[in-house]
Design a protein around this motif. Sequence first.
Motif, PDB file in Angstrom:
ATOM      1  N   LEU A 168     -10.097  -0.436   8.307  1.00 49.34           N
ATOM      2  CA  LEU A 168      -9.870  -0.561   6.927  1.00 49.34           C
ATOM      3  C   LEU A 168      -9.053  -2.098   6.830  1.00 49.34           C
ATOM      4  O   LEU A 168      -9.354  -3.042   5.983  1.00 49.34           O
TER       5      LEU A 168
ATOM      6  N   GLU B 254      -7.580   3.626   9.683  1.00 54.06           N
ATOM      7  CA  GLU B 254      -6.897   2.983   8.775  1.00 54.06           C
ATOM      8  C   GLU B 254      -6.683   1.298   9.564  1.00 54.06           C
ATOM      9  O   GLU B 254      -6.672   0.218   8.790  1.00 54.06           O
TER      10      GLU B 254
ATOM     11  N   ARG C  25       0.739  -1.149   0.087  1.00 50.00           N
ATOM     12  CA  ARG C  25       0.041  -0.083   0.078  1.00 50.00           C
ATOM     13  C   ARG C  25       0.738   1.509  -0.095  1.00 50.00           C
ATOM     14  O   ARG C  25       0.373   2.434  -0.152  1.00 50.00           O
TER      15      ARG C  25
ATOM     16  N   GLN D  25     -11.537   0.441  -1.161  1.00 46.93           N
ATOM     17  CA  GLN D  25     -10.889   1.051  -0.208  1.00 46.93           C
ATOM     18  C   GLN D  25     -11.244   2.523  -0.042  1.00 46.93           C
ATOM     19  O   GLN D  25     -11.430   2.887   1.114  1.00 46.93           O
TER      20      GLN D  25
ATOM     21  N   ARG E 245     -13.323   4.433   3.201  1.00 47.36           N
ATOM     22  CA  ARG E 245     -13.071   5.546   3.764  1.00 47.36           C
ATOM     23  C   ARG E 245     -14.143   6.419   4.028  1.00 47.36           C
ATOM     24  O   ARG E 245     -14.386   7.354   4.488  1.00 47.36           O
TER      25      ARG E 245
ATOM     26  N   GLN F 169      -8.724  -0.057  -5.476  1.00 45.84           N
ATOM     27  CA  GLN F 169      -8.899   1.158  -4.792  1.00 45.84           C
ATOM     28  C   GLN F 169     -10.104   1.571  -4.671  1.00 45.84           C
ATOM     29  O   GLN F 169     -10.510   2.272  -3.285  1.00 45.84           O
TER      30      GLN F 169
ATOM     31  N   MET G 165      -9.462  -5.306   3.966  1.00 45.97           N
ATOM     32  CA  MET G 165      -8.286  -5.688   3.398  1.00 45.97           C
ATOM     33  C   MET G 165      -7.978  -7.114   3.735  1.00 45.97           C
ATOM     34  O   MET G 165      -7.643  -7.920   2.978  1.00 45.97           O
TER      35      MET G 165
END
Length: 261
Positions: free
Chosen positions: A174, A171, A77, A161, A165, A158, A179
Amino acid sequence: MTRHRGLWPFVLPASALLLLLAVPVAGLTWQALEGDLATQLSDPSVHSAIRLSLVTTVVSMLAVIVCGTPLAYLLARVDFPGRRIVQMLVDLPIVLPPMVAGIAMLEVFGRQGWIGRPLAELGITLPFTTTAVVLSQVFVAGPFFVRAARVGFASVEQPVQEAARVDGAGEARLFWHVMVPVARRGLFTGLVLAWARALGEFGATIFFAGNREGVTQTMPLAIFIGFESNLGLAVGLSFVLLVASIVVLLVVGLWGERTDL
């Protein structure tokens, strides 16, 4: 059938390689089953080697997961300075001869090594201990997990992700809720392959940890000793590792088919 007639130049050399791969496996299986396998595997030294292999590989895989997962995540990442160098360091143990790895670890963690000397002053000795076995396994097997996990994390698109967000995911959230679930195939495959590599580790272990029964003598090292003094024992343990390898391949294959559904 006529349309495949032109494939014979490919079939013949392919068959030769396939035979080279299959015949030794079949021969080992036959020799193990034809002999007194139960008696060979009932030897106390065999039990000790199997137990030590299982314990050390479990510990080494825990270390690989704890340290390797964050590393794989960062490599997938973050485009940080020196990323290519870090990636090369991760891949190096895969192509590095295990004996070289063992000598390198002995030089660093030995009593006169960069890290070994300060540890020795504190009364801590790493070479020729069970801890050395674990360190050797982590060194040679960790990269297999990191590579597979990095590919798994990089496969998360992407937009997925960004959507997380937008929904307010930080983070940590996520990572755990997006992930890891999406990259689970890579994580699992990497873990299984790393465990198999750790289970079969020999070169780095014998140089850095030695071959002490009940302390550092894992199954591959017991096979090495058995080859010189008790061939039946070596064949029996080799068959155990063969079965473990087949199980690993089956598990990875079945998991891959399941996650593709």
